[in-house]
Structure formats: structure tokens, C-alpha cells
Motif scaffolding. Structure first.
Motif, short mmCIF file in Angstrom:
data_model
loop_
_atom_site.label_atom_id
_atom_site.label_comp_id
_atom_site.label_asym_id
_atom_site.label_seq_id
_atom_site.Cartn_x
_atom_site.Cartn_y
_atom_site.Cartn_z
N ASP A 1 -30.56 46.02 8.49
CA ASP A 1 -31.01 47.19 7.75
C ASP A 1 -29.83 48.12 7.44
OD1 ASP A 1 -33.11 48.63 6.54
OD2 ASP A 1 -33.21 49.98 8.27
N GLU A 2 -28.95 48.29 8.42
CA GLU A 2 -27.78 49.17 8.24
C GLU A 2 -26.71 48.53 7.37
OE1 GLU A 2 -26.52 50.31 12.19
OE2 GLU A 2 -28.54 51.04 12.63
N THR A 3 -26.72 47.19 7.28
CA THR A 3 -25.72 46.46 6.50
C THR A 3 -26.06 46.41 5.02
OG1 THR A 3 -25.40 45.08 8.44
CG2 THR A 3 -24.43 44.29 6.41
N LYS B 1 -36.92 46.55 1.61
CA LYS B 1 -36.94 47.98 1.96
C LYS B 1 -35.88 48.75 1.18
CE LYS B 1 -36.55 48.69 6.36
NZ LYS B 1 -36.60 48.65 7.84
N HIS B 2 -34.85 48.03 0.75
CA HIS B 2 -33.76 48.66 0.00
C HIS B 2 -33.88 48.40 -1.50
CE1 HIS B 2 -31.30 49.74 3.57
NE2 HIS B 2 -32.00 48.78 4.11
N GLU B 3 -35.08 48.06 -1.95
CA GLU B 3 -35.34 47.77 -3.38
C GLU B 3 -34.37 46.71 -3.91
OE1 GLU B 3 -34.96 51.77 -5.10
OE2 GLU B 3 -37.14 51.72 -5.30
N GLN C 1 -34.19 35.68 19.06
CA GLN C 1 -33.65 36.00 20.37
C GLN C 1 -33.24 37.47 20.48
OE1 GLN C 1 -32.33 32.17 19.96
NE2 GLN C 1 -34.41 32.36 20.71
N GLN C 2 -32.83 38.04 19.35
CA GLN C 2 -32.24 39.38 19.38
C GLN C 2 -32.85 40.24 18.26
OE1 GLN C 2 -31.09 41.73 21.09
NE2 GLN C 2 -29.24 40.72 21.83
N PRO C 3 -34.07 40.77 18.47
CA PRO C 3 -34.76 41.52 17.41
C PRO C 3 -33.98 42.74 16.89
CG PRO C 3 -36.23 41.08 19.25
CD PRO C 3 -34.87 40.67 19.69
N SER C 4 -33.05 43.26 17.69
CA SER C 4 -32.28 44.43 17.23
C SER C 4 -31.38 44.06 16.05
CB SER C 4 -31.43 44.99 18.38
OG SER C 4 -30.40 44.08 18.72
N TYR C 5 -31.18 42.77 15.80
CA TYR C 5 -30.38 42.36 14.64
C TYR C 5 -31.03 42.79 13.33
CZ TYR C 5 -27.11 39.57 17.44
OH TYR C 5 -26.14 39.17 18.32
N PHE C 6 -32.36 42.96 13.36
CA PHE C 6 -33.03 43.44 12.15
C PHE C 6 -32.55 44.84 11.76
CE2 PHE C 6 -36.18 40.07 12.89
CZ PHE C 6 -36.30 39.59 11.61
N SER C 7 -32.34 45.70 12.76
CA SER C 7 -31.86 47.04 12.43
C SER C 7 -30.39 46.99 12.02
CB SER C 7 -32.10 48.03 13.57
OG SER C 7 -31.33 47.67 14.69
N ASP C 8 -29.63 46.03 12.58
CA ASP C 8 -28.25 45.82 12.13
C ASP C 8 -28.24 45.42 10.66
OD1 ASP C 8 -27.57 46.31 14.74
OD2 ASP C 8 -27.05 44.23 15.21
#
Length: 157
Positions: free
Chosen positions: A15-17, A92-94, A6-13
Motif C-alpha cells: 500500500d505504501e509502495t 485503492k490507488h485508482e 505468511q506475512q500479512p503486514s506486506y499488504f501495508s508495505d
């Protein structure tokens, strides 16, 4: 569906977490007087040479670390178990490499500290042992989910 669809921007959240999640492992290593090769960008001050180890820290501190580790591993596993699509972001963060390096350094150290300590109350030992074993199991399962999603699934599809 789930919240990520529902909220694809959560992937970038997420990523930042991830650096914060990885920092949890670094903090545990630091508290045990262990250093992860290349995992910590911050140089250690010379007078900060830690003489505290998992083996000689106060019992309450050892309990806190084992509890913290157990909670972290269980939460990570539960998250990836219900939402395996997050694995790509973790990788992505190994994450596999970092988790394996942490496991190799921290687990033998913590297990040895738990075994060698003298306990007034044997139930404290039993509880710590149960939690470190559970942490070990969940770390292995997290690793398995990541390898399965990132390496094996793409081959099978």
C-alpha cells in the motif's frame, strides 16, 4: 503458500509502495513533456515549460524511457500474475484509471516518436518497437488482471 500469506503486514508495505509505482508513470510523462490531468499534485513552474518531447529528445533518452517502461510493465504484470490478491491494494490507488490515462497519453506519443525517427542502424528501431509493443501488451494484461480480480471475480463468487 506465498510470502503475503505468511506475512500479512506486506499488504501495508505494498500500500505504501504504490504511490512510488504510480510516480514512475508520472516521471515518464514528465520526461516526454506530457502532463497527466490531475495525476500530478505538484504545480509546474512557469519557466519549466518543457519543450522536450518524445519526438525531439536524444535517442539515448528515448531508449532509456522505453526500456524503463518495458521493465516496469513486465515486473507489474509478473507480480500481479503470481499474486492476484494484490489487486485490491492496487485498486485503492485508482490504479486502473491511472494506468488507462497513462496509456492514452504516453503510448501514441512514444510510438510516433519511435516511428518518425531516423536510425543509423535499423536494429535499434526494431528493438525499440519490440519493447514498446511488449509494454503495451503487458499494460493491457495488467489492466485485465485488475478488472478480473476487482470487478468480475466478486460477481462470480
Amino acid at each position: 503458500g506465498n510470502i503475503f500469506t505468511q506475512q500479512p503486514s506486506y499488504f501495508s508495505d505494498l500500500d505504501e509502495t504504490l504511490p512510488t509505482i504510480l510516480q514512475v508513470f508520472n516521471n515518464i510523462l514528465h520526461k516526454c513533456g506530457l502532463q497527466c490531468e490531475g495525476a500530478s499534485a505538484e504545480p509546474q513552474k512557469l519557466e519549466e515549460k518543457v519543450s522536450v518531447t518524445a519526438g525531439n529528445m536524444p535517442l539515448q533518452e528515448l531508449k532509456d524511457i522505453v526500456l524503463y517502461l518495458c521493465d516496469t510493465c513486465t515486473t507489474l504484470w509478473a507480480f500481479l500474475d503470481v499474486f492476484p490478491l494484490a489487486c485490491q491494494t492496487f485498486q485503492k490507488h485508482e490504479f486502473c484509471y491511472r494506468l488507462a490515462a497513462f496509456y492514452e497519453l504516453a503510448i501514441p506519443e512514444l510510438e510516433s516518436a519511435i516511428k518518425k525517427r531516423h536510425y543509423e542502424d535499423n536494429s535499434v528501431f526494431a528493438d525499440l518497437w519490440r519493447r514498446i509493443s511488449h509494454s503495451r501488451k503487458k499494460m493491457t494484461e495488467v489492466f485485465h488482471i485488475l478488472v478480473n480480480q476487482v470487478c468480475l471475480q466478486p460477481i462470480l463468487e
